[in-house]
Scaffold this motif. Structure first.
Motif, PDB file in Angstrom:
ATOM      1  N   GLU A 110      87.744  27.578   3.665  1.00 45.97           N
ATOM      2  CA  GLU A 110      86.558  27.908   2.880  1.00 45.97           C
ATOM      3  C   GLU A 110      86.753  27.509   1.419  1.00 45.97           C
TER       4      GLU A 110
ATOM      5  N   ARG B 134      74.607  17.395   4.789  1.00 45.80           N
ATOM      6  CA  ARG B 134      73.998  18.714   4.592  1.00 45.80           C
ATOM      7  C   ARG B 134      72.518  18.715   5.014  1.00 45.80           C
TER       8      ARG B 134
ATOM      9  N   ASP C 201      86.845  20.622  -5.918  1.00 45.01           N
ATOM     10  CA  ASP C 201      86.536  22.038  -5.688  1.00 45.01           C
ATOM     11  C   ASP C 201      87.093  22.903  -6.817  1.00 45.01           C
TER      12      ASP C 201
ATOM     13  N   ASP D 138      81.434  25.478  -7.370  1.00 43.96           N
ATOM     14  CA  ASP D 138      80.326  25.355  -6.420  1.00 43.96           C
ATOM     15  C   ASP D 138      79.316  24.292  -6.840  1.00 43.96           C
TER      16      ASP D 138
ATOM     17  N   ALA E 278      80.942  21.063  -2.120  1.00 46.40           N
ATOM     18  CA  ALA E 278      80.914  22.525  -1.969  1.00 46.40           C
ATOM     19  C   ALA E 278      79.611  22.975  -1.318  1.00 46.40           C
ATOM     20  N   ARG E 279      78.504  22.324  -1.726  1.00 46.57           N
ATOM     21  CA  ARG E 279      77.212  22.676  -1.127  1.00 46.57           C
ATOM     22  C   ARG E 279      77.215  22.330   0.359  1.00 46.57           C
ATOM     23  N   CYS E 280      77.833  21.210   0.697  1.00 46.07           N
ATOM     24  CA  CYS E 280      77.890  20.786   2.101  1.00 46.07           C
ATOM     25  C   CYS E 280      78.785  21.731   2.900  1.00 46.07           C
ATOM     26  N   ARG E 281      79.897  22.180   2.269  1.00 39.20           N
ATOM     27  CA  ARG E 281      80.839  23.050   2.989  1.00 39.20           C
ATOM     28  C   ARG E 281      80.135  24.296   3.519  1.00 39.20           C
ATOM     29  N   ASP E 282      79.310  24.921   2.666  1.00 36.39           N
ATOM     30  CA  ASP E 282      78.608  26.140   3.087  1.00 36.39           C
ATOM     31  C   ASP E 282      77.858  25.912   4.395  1.00 36.39           C
ATOM     32  N   VAL E 283      77.125  24.811   4.430  1.00 37.37           N
ATOM     33  CA  VAL E 283      76.276  24.519   5.593  1.00 37.37           C
ATOM     34  C   VAL E 283      77.139  24.158   6.806  1.00 37.37           C
TER      35      VAL E 283
ATOM     36  N   ASP F 107      78.903  27.168   8.333  1.00 43.26           N
ATOM     37  CA  ASP F 107      77.907  27.935   9.094  1.00 43.26           C
ATOM     38  C   ASP F 107      77.668  27.285  10.455  1.00 43.26           C
TER      39      ASP F 107
END
Lengths: 257, 257
Positions: A103, A184, A225, A230, A235-240, A243
């Motif tokens: 993460e 993303r 990172d 963020d 970082a924005r892609c990692r969140d998605v 999930d």
């Protein structure tokens, strides 16, 4: 998600960037084989990569290459074959696992701003730059941790909440950022779509997403990172992606047979 | 210290570097005039600078120049003249006083390592560099405090206990360092010598030492002291000079008349 729609979605994910078949195989085996003794049948491998547009002939070539490189080994069971990671393949898979699934940035030691001596040529500076470092100007750069920095370079802990645009561009090159954004964009609507019923197809979707994420993630170290936090495409892609990976979860190997 | 020996010592101190007469006058007035209304007679000024080898004619030219520059003004009292600092001369003297007499670096705000954008030309970088900054490579440097640093430059607090040699050389240029060392060499034995009896001669010795210290000290900002701490020629010289200034103490103006 209907079967045809699912197939379209897998194809859409697969198309966000260039695909090397051997690299897809590494993604698949690295994801599904969770212990050194785990194996995957050649038939299942074929079924999992086919939705990404990889035909059986291309897969054979890739597997052959990976066997020659000492990455995987293949055992015959009657008329069937099963693939397994070699010790080398397993070690390498373990090494990158935290980068791919983690993460947060996995390297600690802090970020340092380094400056090479003024008489040093720019190419020499770039060459002596520690791995995972980013060159900023001809004789300056950012690195994670101070080990490996030549002793006659200036090296001071980096601490700047809002780096200027050109530093952000150096840490987050446009081609990587736009592929992260593309991934993303394609994955985001899948998070709200109905869960595909077919396990192999669902896993193929997972692996297509994971493959591009992994490919992009391994093109850079922890620096973007750590420095941009963020505020960048990765970082924005990692969140998605994280999930999506928990939504289209990794199946038990036995359930795929 | 005998009169001839004292004269030799003053000459020895005076010779450690180039002397500009107007600058010596600024040193003398800045040291002896401790309030805006204080004055020094032209005759005393002459007596104080003569031991440094400055003749009356050269002194007249220098005083004339300083008057034209609005630094000093001269009042006649019968056949005698008395010099006084103008408001401008006083303000400028006050401004540099902490640098000249201070024990420690006088600027706070911390040291920052700065990097200009890679597309910026080296001369442009040097030109936009804040005052008191030191250029390290074509697009990097050290500054005291972050004010004045262009907003699109990278700027991070500098914190490095042992900077490499080339950084030390950049902060402490060889010509300044060797003059600091020369001044220290000449002044050190004076700290143990017998105190000269004649007040004017003793004050002339003080002023010769102070002049070269001041001349060197005003050629750089706080950076070498802040970054190199006690490890450079200027800091080693400071210890000796401040000892000498308290040994050959500033006389009350009235006692010189």
């Amino acid at each position: 998600m209907e079967a045809s729609e699912l197939q379209q979605n897998i194809a859409r994910v697969a198309e966000i960037g260039p695909i090397k078949v051997w690299s897809v195989v590494v993604t698949v085996l690295g994801d599904l084989l969770q212990a050194p003794a785990d194996t995957l049948s050649a038939r299942q491998l074929d079924a999992l990569v086919a939705p990404m547009g990889i035909n059986n002939q291309a897969l054979r070539v890739a597997v052959h290459r990976l066997r020659n490189d000492g990455w995987i080994e293949t055992h015959r069971e009657g008329r069937r074959s099963r693939h397994q990671l070699t010790a080398k393949g397993w070690a390498e898979t373990e090494r990158v696992r935290p980068h791919v699934y983690g993460e947060a940035p996995t390297r600690s030691g802090g970020v340092f701003l380094i400056v090479g001596p003024p008489q040093m040529a720019a190419p020499e500076f770039a060459e002596l730059m520690p791995e995972d470092g980013t060159v900023l100007t001809s004789r300056s750069g950012l690195v994670v941790g101070a080990e490996g920095v030549p002793s006659n370079w200036l090296c001071t802990p980096y601490n700047e909440a809002s780096p200027p645009d050109w530093v952000q561009d150096a840490l987050s090159p446009k081609d990587i950022s736009s592929e992260y954004d593309a991934l993303r964009e394609v994955v985001m609507p899948l998070l709200k779509a109905e869960l595909p019923e077919d396990l192999v197809a669902r896993t193929a979707l997972r692996l297509a997403i994971l493959h591009h994420w992994r490919r992009l993630r391994l093109r850079h170290g922890a620096l973007p990172d750590l420095v941009l936090k963020d505020g960048w495409a990765g970082a924005r892609c990692r969140d998605v992606v994280l999930d999506a990976l928990s939504r289209f979860e990794r199946p038990a190997l036995s359930s795929l047979e």
